[in-house]
Design a protein around this motif. Structure first.
Motif, PDB file in Angstrom:
ATOM      1  N   VAL A  22     123.886  12.932  84.211  1.00  0.00           N
ATOM      2  CA  VAL A  22     123.052  12.708  83.025  1.00  0.00           C
ATOM      3  C   VAL A  22     122.921  11.215  82.741  1.00  0.00           C
ATOM      4  N   SER A  23     124.021  10.499  82.833  1.00  0.00           N
ATOM      5  CA  SER A  23     124.010   9.061  82.587  1.00  0.00           C
ATOM      6  C   SER A  23     123.121   8.327  83.588  1.00  0.00           C
ATOM      7  N   GLU A  24     123.198   8.725  84.852  1.00  0.00           N
ATOM      8  CA  GLU A  24     122.419   8.041  85.886  1.00  0.00           C
ATOM      9  C   GLU A  24     120.929   8.343  85.768  1.00  0.00           C
ATOM     10  N   ARG A  25     120.594   9.542  85.369  1.00  0.00           N
ATOM     11  CA  ARG A  25     119.183   9.865  85.156  1.00  0.00           C
ATOM     12  C   ARG A  25     118.619   9.037  83.999  1.00  0.00           C
ATOM     13  N   LYS A  26     119.416   8.826  82.983  1.00  0.00           N
ATOM     14  CA  LYS A  26     118.982   7.986  81.859  1.00  0.00           C
ATOM     15  C   LYS A  26     118.733   6.560  82.315  1.00  0.00           C
ATOM     16  N   LYS A  27     119.571   6.061  83.215  1.00  0.00           N
ATOM     17  CA  LYS A  27     119.407   4.692  83.725  1.00  0.00           C
ATOM     18  C   LYS A  27     118.090   4.540  84.478  1.00  0.00           C
ATOM     19  N   LEU A  28     117.739   5.550  85.275  1.00  0.00           N
ATOM     20  CA  LEU A  28     116.467   5.489  85.997  1.00  0.00           C
ATOM     21  C   LEU A  28     115.290   5.535  85.034  1.00  0.00           C
ATOM     22  N   ARG A  29     115.359   6.410  84.045  1.00  0.00           N
ATOM     23  CA  ARG A  29     114.275   6.493  83.057  1.00  0.00           C
ATOM     24  C   ARG A  29     114.117   5.171  82.305  1.00  0.00           C
ATOM     25  N   LYS A  30     115.228   4.573  81.973  1.00  0.00           N
ATOM     26  CA  LYS A  30     115.194   3.300  81.261  1.00  0.00           C
ATOM     27  C   LYS A  30     114.589   2.211  82.134  1.00  0.00           C
ATOM     28  N   LEU A  31     114.976   2.168  83.393  1.00  0.00           N
ATOM     29  CA  LEU A  31     114.445   1.167  84.326  1.00  0.00           C
ATOM     30  C   LEU A  31     112.936   1.318  84.468  1.00  0.00           C
ATOM     31  N   LYS A  32     112.479   2.557  84.548  1.00  0.00           N
ATOM     32  CA  LYS A  32     111.044   2.815  84.668  1.00  0.00           C
ATOM     33  C   LYS A  32     110.304   2.413  83.392  1.00  0.00           C
ATOM     34  N   LYS A  33     110.876   2.738  82.240  1.00  0.00           N
ATOM     35  CA  LYS A  33     110.233   2.420  80.968  1.00  0.00           C
ATOM     36  C   LYS A  33     110.134   0.916  80.753  1.00  0.00           C
ATOM     37  N   GLU A  34     111.169   0.186  81.128  1.00  0.00           N
ATOM     38  CA  GLU A  34     111.215  -1.247  80.874  1.00  0.00           C
ATOM     39  C   GLU A  34     110.433  -2.062  81.900  1.00  0.00           C
ATOM     40  N   ASN A  35     110.312  -1.548  83.133  1.00  0.00           N
ATOM     41  CA  ASN A  35     109.712  -2.343  84.205  1.00  0.00           C
ATOM     42  C   ASN A  35     108.406  -1.784  84.756  1.00  0.00           C
ATOM     43  N   GLY A  36     108.144  -0.522  84.520  1.00  0.00           N
ATOM     44  CA  GLY A  36     106.925   0.077  85.033  1.00  0.00           C
ATOM     45  C   GLY A  36     106.963   0.286  86.544  1.00  0.00           C
ATOM     46  N   CYS A  37     105.844   0.761  87.078  1.00  0.00           N
ATOM     47  CA  CYS A  37     105.778   1.101  88.505  1.00  0.00           C
ATOM     48  C   CYS A  37     104.610   0.407  89.210  1.00  0.00           C
ATOM     49  N   ASP A  38     104.163  -0.715  88.676  1.00  0.00           N
ATOM     50  CA  ASP A  38     103.029  -1.414  89.281  1.00  0.00           C
ATOM     51  C   ASP A  38     103.471  -2.246  90.472  1.00  0.00           C
ATOM     52  N   TYR A  39     102.616  -2.309  91.473  1.00  0.00           N
ATOM     53  CA  TYR A  39     102.810  -3.145  92.656  1.00  0.00           C
ATOM     54  C   TYR A  39     101.467  -3.244  93.364  1.00  0.00           C
ATOM     55  N   PRO A  40     101.272  -4.184  94.266  1.00  0.00           N
ATOM     56  CA  PRO A  40      99.989  -4.299  94.953  1.00  0.00           C
ATOM     57  C   PRO A  40      99.620  -3.011  95.696  1.00  0.00           C
TER      58      PRO A  40
END
Length: 333
Positions: free
Chosen positions: A31-49
């Motif tokens: 549960v803790s690790e899934r939260k970390k991934l969600r947080k990383l995605k929310k804060e950094n997004g998924c954009d790239y060339p």
């Protein structure tokens, strides 16, 4: 006599205590690790060339990128993990514990997959651990069917003897009989060539026996050293995500190495966790393929990403790889 007066091994509640405690601990970690991934995605997004690119025809996406301008070493290859497990085991009984793909090999290729991970045993059956499925001939027939329907698609076919199993006898001869005219021979120069320069050959076949000698240099098959990865056996998604980034950053850029390197966007069931069905476990990381590519750019290792594989492959994962490939050949990544 009260329960606490019994020796631990006689009292079921006491005996099970440490096990339940460990499983609860493991679930909390997940549960803790899934939260970390969600947080990383929310804060950094998924954009790239290339993240906004969606190929019109996934079945022919390499052809759509112009084979004359597409070097082998600039392709981001969408791959599948334990590719031939769509019908493995017994439905609803053993299948959930071994199935990593729900589509046939042909369907995966049509969807855009270009790297296949096939495990075999001595009788020529495909397997995942102790559970077996159809024969390797089914895989080869699907590959040949797909290639007969396309003109410029290249497939990396990795076949290995499963851990703890014996090699199929005379297997190289069998593969040569079935794939001979399609095989791209082992040659370091292949990495710098374009698809157009390799055609009409279509298959890079990496054969990894467990007991037999390594395949000979310059022959029709590629040895194990030409397809590398750093697998860690974990069901913790953030741990795997970070491990993938760490090991990828240690590789040479794709333009200066003479081997394929694979990153697997997967996590695997563990015996000390109450959830052991593959799909439920791998879903913990499944939706973070685009985040991983984005993080590769943030950490200056995007020029090392080459083979990117997943369980239960879908169109979005394929598009993520194809989009980055197009950005590379256009000089945007």
């Amino acid at each position: 006599m009260y329960p606490n007066d019994f020796p631990n091994h006689f009292h079921p509640y006491i005996a099970m205590g440490p096990k339940w405690s460990k499983q609860i601990e493991r679930r909390r970690a997940v549960v803790s690790e899934r939260k970390k991934l969600r947080k990383l995605k929310k804060e950094n997004g998924c954009d790239y060339p290339g993240c906004d690119i969606h190929p019109a025809d996934r079945k022919n996406w390499m052809s759509g990128l112009n084979p004359a301008k597409l070097p082998i070493n600039k392709i981001v290859w969408p791959g599948t993990h334990d590719s031939a497990t769509d019908k493995i085991g017994i439905r609803a009984i053993t299948r959930p514990f071994a199935q990593c793909q729900s589509l046939s090999i042909y369907q995966q290729l049509v969807r855009g997959t270009r790297v296949l991970d096939i495990r075999v045993e001595k009788n020529g059956k495909v397997c995942h651990g102790i559970i077996t499925t159809y024969g390797i001939d089914v895989v080869l027939d699907d590959v040949k069917r797909f290639l007969s329907e396309t003109e410029s698609e290249i497939v990396i076919l990795e076949i290995r003897t499963e851990y703890g199993r014996k090699d199929p006898p005379a297997f190289e001869n069998f593969l040569l009989e079935n794939l001979g005219e399609l095989l791209i021979y082992q040659d370091d120069c292949v990495f710098e060539k374009t698809i157009a320069e390799i055609l009409p050959k279509r298959v890079i076949c990496v054969w990894k026996p467990r007991e037999s000698p390594e395949v000979k240099p310059g022959g029709p098959f590629w040895s194990s050293g030409y397809l590398k990865d750093n697998w860690i056996n974990t069901d913790l998604p953030f741990t795997k995500f970070q491990s993938n980034l760490k090991y990828l950053s240690q590789q040479q850029p794709v333009c200066s190495r003479k081997y394929f390197y694979r990153v697997e966007n997967t996590v695997t069931p563990r015996a000390d966790n109450p959830i052991v069905c593959v799909k439920a476990v791998t879903n913990r990381i499944h939706g973070y393929g685009r985040l991983f590519i984005s993080q590769c750019f943030s950490r200056d290792c995007a020029n090392r990403l080459q083979i990117f594989s997943i369980d239960f492959i879908n169109e979005d994962f394929v598009d993520a790889c194809v989009g980055l490939t197009q950005a590379r050949i256009e000089g945007k990544a």
